[in-house]
Design an enzyme around this catalytic site. Structure first.
Site, mmCIF file in Angstrom:
data_model
loop_
_atom_site.group_PDB
_atom_site.id
_atom_site.type_symbol
_atom_site.label_atom_id
_atom_site.label_comp_id
_atom_site.label_asym_id
_atom_site.label_seq_id
_atom_site.Cartn_x
_atom_site.Cartn_y
_atom_site.Cartn_z
ATOM 1 C CB SER A 103 42.381 50.473 38.093
ATOM 2 O OG SER A 103 42.445 49.871 39.240
ATOM 3 C CE LYS A 155 39.221 28.875 55.188
ATOM 4 N NZ LYS A 155 40.401 29.168 54.218
#
Length: 285
Positions: A103, A155
């Site tokens: 990764s 949010k």
């Protein structure tokens, strides 16, 4: 002191061996730091990289990578700093994979002009992952009422204490695909025609170093000392570069400022340590 004195001598009087600076990059890639983990970030690696590439007589810099990944941003920042220094100082970069370069660890590895691994090293995992937990049933059982007030309807996206929302997941997937595309483009730019046409190459799978050579993710197999001596001669020596030291010989620490209470900082450290353990365990380490 001995190295400083050698540099003052005329070249014909200096020892006839070649010295290659070595930088060791080990740990999960994330910004910040703490007592529970050894992490990699641009802040924690910039000084030692600068010091290694400043070695004027060295034709190359060797970088040992041992990382299961982590932050895509910090991974790319470290990668970019290595490439910038290599071009600025006109030095070749050799990357040697220890246990794992997966990764974000592999993103750093592709900064090397050549990538060398052990046959049993783990390489690849070219993908993006996000993981969390859902606590909706738990808070119901213990009688806790979740109260969230926001300015902006999105949010509280992916709030783990609320039921998973299809639109939230789709937004996250779009972000992941964009980051994944950036990762793929970087690997293709650096590895070019070396890469095989294996359809699983960019799916997040990972392989041994031996298989990595076949796939074009790795250039060869071996260890740092033997490989560099095969390239620069039997008198080649390696010198590990450590962090710069301050006025009284102490290592200059990186500064990590957190606005947490003592208890909160301790809890966050335990969570970070658990996340780090999970990343290493994914590769059987």
């Amino acid at each position: 002191m001995a190295r400083f004195i050698r540099k003052l001598l005329p070249r014909r009087w200096r020892p006839d061996y070649l010295e290659i600076p070595v930088v060791r990059l080990q740990g999960v890639i994330m910004s910040g730091g703490g007592p529970f983990r050894q992490n990699l970030s641009l802040a924690s690696t910039a000084a030692v990289l600068e010091k290694a590439f400043a070695e004027k007589d060295a034709p190359a810099v060797a970088i040992s990578v041992n990382s299961p990944g982590g932050s895509p941003v910090q991974s790319r920042l470290i990668y970019r700093r290595i490439r910038d220094l290599a071009e600025e100082k006109n030095k070749k970069v050799y990357v040697f994979v220890e246990d794992v370069a997966a990764s974000g660890g592999y993103m750093i590895a592709v900064a090397g002009d050549e990538i060398i691994a052990d046959p049993s090293s783990i390489v690849g995992s070219i993908g993006v992952v996000s993981a969390s937990f859902g606590f909706t049933d738990l808070i119901k059982k213990i009688g806790v009422e979740r109260r969230v007030h926001t300015a902006g309807k999105n949010k509280a996206t992916l709030d783990p204490f609320r039921p998973e929302n299809k639109e939230d997941v789709e937004h996250l997937k779009a972000l992941q695909l964009e980051i994944h595309g950036t990762f793929i483009d970087l690997v293709k730019e650096r590895r070019g025609e070396k890469l095989s046409d294996n359809p699983d190459l960019f799916t997040g799978l990972f392989w041994t170093g031996t298989r990595g050579v076949e796939l074009g993710l790795v250039d060869g197999l071996g260890d740092m000392r033997s490989y560099l001596r095969s390239q620069y001669g039997p008198k080649t020596q390696l010198r590990l570069i450590s962090a710069p030291r301050g006025l009284f010989g102490r290592k200059v620490p990186s500064v990590d400022i957190k606005f947490d209470g003592i208890g909160s900082g301790f809890a966050n450290g335990l969570i970070d340590a658990a996340e780090e353990r999970a990343l290493w365990s994914r590769f059987g380490l």
